[in-house]
Design a protein around this motif. Structure first.
Motif, PDB file in Angstrom:
ATOM      1  N   MET A 109      40.091  69.102  63.241  1.00 41.60           N
ATOM      2  CA  MET A 109      40.369  70.107  63.923  1.00 41.60           C
ATOM      3  C   MET A 109      40.074  71.474  63.275  1.00 41.60           C
ATOM      4  O   MET A 109      40.372  71.442  61.974  1.00 41.60           O
ATOM      5  CB  MET A 109      41.876  70.385  64.639  1.00 41.60           C
ATOM      6  N   GLU A 110      39.107  72.298  63.977  1.00 49.35           N
ATOM      7  CA  GLU A 110      38.604  73.616  62.908  1.00 49.35           C
ATOM      8  C   GLU A 110      40.108  74.519  63.035  1.00 49.35           C
ATOM      9  O   GLU A 110      40.761  74.544  64.044  1.00 49.35           O
ATOM     10  CB  GLU A 110      37.482  74.122  63.724  1.00 49.35           C
TER      11      GLU A 110
ATOM     12  N   ASP B 250      41.004  76.430  66.195  1.00 49.77           N
ATOM     13  CA  ASP B 250      41.567  75.650  67.418  1.00 49.77           C
ATOM     14  C   ASP B 250      43.084  75.691  67.276  1.00 49.77           C
ATOM     15  O   ASP B 250      43.696  74.838  68.219  1.00 49.77           O
ATOM     16  CB  ASP B 250      41.046  74.026  67.276  1.00 49.77           C
ATOM     17  N   TYR B 251      43.746  76.213  66.340  1.00 52.87           N
ATOM     18  CA  TYR B 251      45.247  76.268  66.066  1.00 52.87           C
ATOM     19  C   TYR B 251      45.540  77.462  65.940  1.00 52.87           C
ATOM     20  O   TYR B 251      44.801  78.386  65.111  1.00 52.87           O
ATOM     21  CB  TYR B 251      45.944  74.952  65.297  1.00 52.87           C
TER      22      TYR B 251
ATOM     23  N   ARG C  89      48.332  75.375  72.094  1.00 48.61           N
ATOM     24  CA  ARG C  89      47.796  75.199  70.959  1.00 48.61           C
ATOM     25  C   ARG C  89      48.882  74.708  69.960  1.00 48.61           C
ATOM     26  O   ARG C  89      49.963  75.233  69.804  1.00 48.61           O
ATOM     27  CB  ARG C  89      47.307  76.654  70.500  1.00 48.61           C
TER      28      ARG C  89
ATOM     29  N   LYS D  34      50.051  75.566  62.858  1.00 48.30           N
ATOM     30  CA  LYS D  34      50.238  75.376  61.393  1.00 48.30           C
ATOM     31  C   LYS D  34      51.031  76.310  60.560  1.00 48.30           C
ATOM     32  O   LYS D  34      50.705  77.647  60.769  1.00 48.30           O
ATOM     33  CB  LYS D  34      48.835  75.424  60.423  1.00 48.30           C
TER      34      LYS D  34
END
Length: 145
Positions: free
Chosen positions: A1-2, A5-6, A89, A92
């Motif tokens: 995942m880029e 994207d989060y 989404r 992190k």
């Protein structure tokens, strides 16, 4: 995942242990049941992680602190279904942990914030408390100092 994207949340926390081997914790109120956490939280856009840690300790506990040293950086992923906000989404969480010393202020409880109470606990009692994971991670880093 880029990385686009989060969501990412930068937070800063302080491990404050006094001469009596007590640690300063704040009761986090955003879960169904309160859980003890380190004083700390989200770093504002225009501030450094260090400034965020100092501000959060003051807001959540009433104490002024100086940061003694960086203990470490921890990160973990929060899947969509565990997010507290309505989003599609994952997030992190990047958590910067410092050792800190009280230099002023007075123990008070945060009003209208994410914590309800601040309290000193003997280090030996922390394992029996309902707590968030960063407490154990940060205390392990503090013990390694």
């Amino acid at each position: 995942m880029e990385f686009t994207d989060y969501d990412t949340r930068l937070a800063a926390y302080a491990v404050v242990v006094d001469d009596d081997e007590r640690v300063l914790l704040a009761l986090w109120n955003e879960a169904e049941e309160g859980r003890w956490a380190l004083p700390g939280g989200g770093v504002d856009f225009e501030e450094t992680a260090e400034a965020g840690a100092v501000r959060e300790v003051r807001e959540e506990t009433g104490y002024d602190v100086v940061l003694d040293r960086l203990l470490g950086v921890d990160s973990h992923v929060i899947p969509v279904e565990r997010r507290l906000s309505d989003t599609d989404r994952p997030m992190k969480a990047v958590r910067v942990v410092y050792a800190a010393t009280v230099v002023g202020g007075e123990l008070t409880h945060e009003v209208d914030g994410t914590t309800d109470e601040a309290r000193w606990f003997p280090l030996a009692e922390v394992a029996d408390l309902p707590r968030v994971g960063i407490v154990d991670i940060a205390l392990a880093l503090w013990r390694q100092r």
